[in-house]
Design an enzyme around this catalytic site. Structure first.
Site, PDB file in Angstrom:
ATOM      1  N   HIS A 158      12.946  40.484  16.733  1.00  0.00           N
ATOM      2  CA  HIS A 158      12.261  41.433  15.841  1.00  0.00           C
ATOM      3  C   HIS A 158      12.503  42.885  16.242  1.00  0.00           C
ATOM      4  O   HIS A 158      12.103  43.793  15.506  1.00  0.00           O
ATOM      5  CB  HIS A 158      10.752  41.155  15.809  1.00  0.00           C
ATOM      6  CG  HIS A 158      10.387  39.828  15.235  1.00  0.00           C
ATOM      7  ND1 HIS A 158      10.817  39.411  13.989  1.00  0.00           N
ATOM      8  CD2 HIS A 158       9.644  38.798  15.737  1.00  0.00           C
ATOM      9  CE1 HIS A 158      10.354  38.192  13.756  1.00  0.00           C
ATOM     10  NE2 HIS A 158       9.647  37.801  14.797  1.00  0.00           N
ATOM     11  N   ASP A 190      14.698  30.570  14.407  1.00  0.00           N
ATOM     12  CA  ASP A 190      13.270  30.818  14.671  1.00  0.00           C
ATOM     13  C   ASP A 190      12.478  30.724  13.358  1.00  0.00           C
ATOM     14  O   ASP A 190      13.016  30.981  12.271  1.00  0.00           O
ATOM     15  CB  ASP A 190      13.119  32.219  15.272  1.00  0.00           C
ATOM     16  CG  ASP A 190      11.710  32.521  15.754  1.00  0.00           C
ATOM     17  OD1 ASP A 190      11.460  32.363  16.956  1.00  0.00           O
ATOM     18  OD2 ASP A 190      10.877  32.925  14.923  1.00  0.00           O
ATOM     19  N   HIS A 192      10.425  32.719  12.237  1.00  0.00           N
ATOM     20  CA  HIS A 192      10.325  34.038  11.597  1.00  0.00           C
ATOM     21  C   HIS A 192      11.713  34.650  11.390  1.00  0.00           C
ATOM     22  O   HIS A 192      12.613  34.460  12.207  1.00  0.00           O
ATOM     23  CB  HIS A 192       9.502  34.981  12.485  1.00  0.00           C
ATOM     24  CG  HIS A 192       8.128  34.466  12.801  1.00  0.00           C
ATOM     25  ND1 HIS A 192       7.844  33.743  13.949  1.00  0.00           N
ATOM     26  CD2 HIS A 192       6.965  34.575  12.121  1.00  0.00           C
ATOM     27  CE1 HIS A 192       6.557  33.428  13.960  1.00  0.00           C
ATOM     28  NE2 HIS A 192       5.996  33.907  12.862  1.00  0.00           N
ATOM     29  N   ASP A 279       9.395  27.715  17.100  1.00  0.00           N
ATOM     30  CA  ASP A 279       8.099  27.834  16.418  1.00  0.00           C
ATOM     31  C   ASP A 279       8.108  27.273  14.996  1.00  0.00           C
ATOM     32  O   ASP A 279       7.080  27.304  14.319  1.00  0.00           O
ATOM     33  CB  ASP A 279       7.566  29.271  16.439  1.00  0.00           C
ATOM     34  CG  ASP A 279       8.617  30.319  16.193  1.00  0.00           C
ATOM     35  OD1 ASP A 279       9.796  29.962  15.942  1.00  0.00           O
ATOM     36  OD2 ASP A 279       8.278  31.522  16.234  1.00  0.00           O
TER      37      ASP A 279
HETATM   38 ZN   LIG Z   1       9.063  33.318  15.674  1.00  0.00          ZN
END
Ligand SMILES: [Zn+2]
Length: 338
Positions: A158, A190, A192, A279
């Site tokens: 990120h 991931d 995200h 995740d």
């Molecule tokens: Zn993540």
């Protein structure tokens, strides 16, 4: 296969975190790395500690003013009377088209996208060593190893060229990709979207970025990760986002992975960087997707079967009973396909 990790990566222990505006425990805890390290060693990987590689690898990706910020902001923040124990921004410029600020509060707002990457006394040291783990794993692959696993913690995908966000400070996967040089594909599995990686290489045609993630229409990072973000300038067509509906399980994830692999094959990279978040698992506290532990084995198998020299870079994956088993399952699938 080696796992690259330094105990100094455990020192960073962020406390503050907001979940839908409510104070909550920060999920990016050092215990994660201990669980992942044990799983890697139990899987037969050999541990190596990265050498001190200095600032140069991170400086190949991040702006100099951002690196100064990360190194100095905590001491400056402490001099503010009544300031919070950790550096957390309370103002943002929105559009960053104004003047670069002079104060610590202004710098925090400029260089931090959100409140989920707090900075304390240990953050810089751990983040730098996490980046060194990624760089050393890249060096192992450059030296001829088939693959290497960088147990990066704190994570990195990120973080943009000059902003921290979402538990991330230094963009480990991007730094590894730059270290590798040549034609590199970065595949991010991931939960995200890897908005930092996308941002860093958005106008690049020599690094293909592909991300599979929960649809950001109602999920972090919200503003990026949509399917129509395809790159710009020379990089147009070199960014592929594959957002998945919330709750998607193994078959939907593997179908998206097949699309990702086809795009990567058409790019014909010399090497692969895998941003390995765990995740997307059904038991992860973020509850975005529903990949099973066996699903991670199949994901690892499909990626391993690409037979590209690969740097595995740990991203997310939070405390739950299956965290270690998910890494072990991924490694089993990946190595079984080599
Ligand atoms: Zn993540």
């Amino acid at each position: 296969m080696k796992v690259v990790f330094d105990d100094a990566q455990l020192a960073h222990y962020p406390k503050s975190f907001l979940s839908s505006g409510a104070p909550a425990e920060n999920p990016e805890q050092p215990e994660r790395a201990k669980i992942l390290l044990k799983a890697a060693l139990d899987s037969g990987l050999t541990r190596v500690v990265p050498p001190d590689l200095g600032l140069a690898p991170a400086a190949a990706v991040h702006s100099p003013e951002y690196l100064v910020f990360l190194q100095t902001i905590y001491e400056r923040w402490r001099r503010i009377e009544g300031a919070s124990p950790e550096v957390v921004p309370n103002i943002h410029p929105g559009r960053r088209d104004g003047t670069y600020p002079a104060s610590a509060v202004g710098h925090a707002g400029w260089h931090m996208i959100d409140t989920s990457a707090p900075i304390n006394a240990e953050t810089w040291g751990s983040a730098l060593r996490s980046a060194h783990a990624a760089v050393h794993a890249a060096d192992l692959v450059l030296a001829g190893e088939d693959a290497a696993y960088a147990l990066c913690r704190p994570p990195g995908h990120h973080a943009t060229r000059d902003q921290a966000a979402g538990f991330c400070y230094l963009a480990n996967a991007s730094i590894a990709a730059r270290r590798l040089g040549g034609r590199v594909a970065v595949l991010d599995v991931d939960l995200h979207h890897g908005n930092g990686t996308q941002d860093i290489f958005y106008d690049s045609a020599d690094v293909l970025t592909v991300s599979i993630h929960a649809d950001p229409v109602r999920f972090y990072p919200f503003f990026w990760g949509h399917a129509d973000e395809r790159g710009e300038g020379r990089g147009l067509g070199y960014n592929l986002n594959l957002p998945l509906e919330r709750g998607t399980g193994d078959s939907g994830f593997l179908a998206a992975l097949a699309t990702a692999i086809a795009r990567i094959a058409a790019f014909a990279p010399d090497r692969l960087v895998l941003a390995l978040g765990l995740d997307a698992h059904e038991s992860d506290p973020f509850k975005g997707l529903s990949v099973t532990t066996d699903g991670f084995r199949r994901i690892g198998s499909a990626i391993g079967a690409m037979r590209l020299p690969t740097v595995l870079v740990q991203e997310g994956g939070y405390l739950n009973d299956a965290l270690g088993a998910n890494l072990a399952a991924f490694l089993s699938g990946f190595r079984g396909a080599r």
